[in-house]
Motif scaffolding. Structure first.
Motif, mmCIF file in Angstrom:
data_model
loop_
_atom_site.group_PDB
_atom_site.id
_atom_site.type_symbol
_atom_site.label_atom_id
_atom_site.label_comp_id
_atom_site.label_asym_id
_atom_site.label_seq_id
_atom_site.Cartn_x
_atom_site.Cartn_y
_atom_site.Cartn_z
ATOM 1 N N ALA A 34 -7.348 -29.610 34.070
ATOM 2 C CA ALA A 34 -6.829 -28.283 34.411
ATOM 3 C C ALA A 34 -5.640 -27.856 33.561
ATOM 4 N N THR A 37 -6.437 -25.665 30.401
ATOM 5 C CA THR A 37 -7.305 -24.507 30.624
ATOM 6 C C THR A 37 -7.181 -23.444 29.534
ATOM 7 N N THR A 170 -3.198 -26.916 38.121
ATOM 8 C CA THR A 170 -3.285 -25.470 38.308
ATOM 9 C C THR A 170 -2.787 -25.078 39.695
ATOM 10 N N GLN A 190 1.487 -24.581 30.640
ATOM 11 C CA GLN A 190 1.329 -23.508 31.626
ATOM 12 C C GLN A 190 2.463 -22.488 31.583
#
Length: 253
Positions: A34, A37, A170, A190
């Motif tokens: 994740a 991504t 996430t 992120q």
């Protein structure tokens, strides 16, 4: 009539070229940790533009993907958030020997969407927040790194009652983004473009290196798109995207 005939001939050649290209295009199912991504989506888009092949991406926790792959999930490539699970899949006979390599080295960040909240390790020591978000340390390597860092600072027992746990990185990020936790341990990738919040790059001396390995699975050994995607992931275009999202690009073997 000669003009019309020439146009028909040209159109026929063009259609034949399109049909030829589509005939060579293939598709591969890729399981992606994740944290990777956004980078994976960008890499897959360029991969398709360059090769015509399509990488169909699924995102989740590395531990969950490992379990699914051992239970015959239809993945042909696995991009893990650690280096242990790809190696184990090779050892289990589910991965192609010698195909596993480090595509990225991840970095752990303590993050808040509010400016001025995170001010280094003092934020953890002061513990003036109600909730601290992490991802599942069993299934997700970034969660394991967060626990390791807190233990290195001798703060884990103090902070444990405040932890809120996401299934993957996430969800850990979303807890902070939605206000369900004031701060959280997330991947640098992120928040690398976040200009409004506050963050602390957790020193890499506080946790084991997050070596993110990829592996070609036995199901993808004869799949042209799968083998091409692994090769593309090692190339300069993919490496540039990996570094853009705050990772160190791994050294392929």
């Amino acid at each position: 009539m000669k003009v019309i005939t020439s146009l028909k001939l040209a159109l026929g050649v063009a259609l034949a070229c399109v049909a030829g290209n589509s005939a060579f295009a293939a598709q591969t199912n890729v399981a992606v940790a994740a944290n990777f991504t956004d980078a994976a989506k960008e890499i897959a888009a360029i991969f398709k533009a360059k090769t015509g092949h399509e990488a169909v991406l699924s995102f989740g926790a590395s531990g969950q993907f490992y379990t699914q792959i051992t239970q015959d999930a239809p993945f042909q490539v696995f991009l893990s958030a650690d280096n242990e699970r790809p190696k184990k899949l090779v050892d289990d006979g589910l991965g192609v020997p010698g195909s596993n390599f480090t595509y990225a080295v991840g970095k752990l960040v303590l993050w808040s969407k509010a400016p001025g909240v995170v001010k280094g390790e003092e934020t953890l020591k002061a513990s003036s927040f109600a909730k601290l978000s992490i991802c599942n340390p069993v299934a997700a390597p970034y969660g394991a790194a967060a626990v390791e860092a807190m233990k290195a600072l001798k703060l884990y027992d103090t902070l444990k009652p405040k932890l809120v746990e996401g299934a993957n990185i996430t969800q850990a990020y979303q807890f902070v983004q939605t206000g369900n936790a004031e701060v959280g341990f997330v991947a640098l990738s992120q928040v690398v473009n976040d200009k409004d919040g506050s963050r602390w790059m957790v020193p890499q001396s506080l946790y084991s290196p997050i070596l993110q390995d990829a592996v070609l699975l036995k199901k993808g050994a004869s799949n042209e798109a799968a083998t091409a995607f692994i090769a593309f992931l090692k190339g300069p275009e993919a490496r540039a995207i990996i570094e853009k999202y705050g990772y160190e690009a791994g050294k392929s073997s």
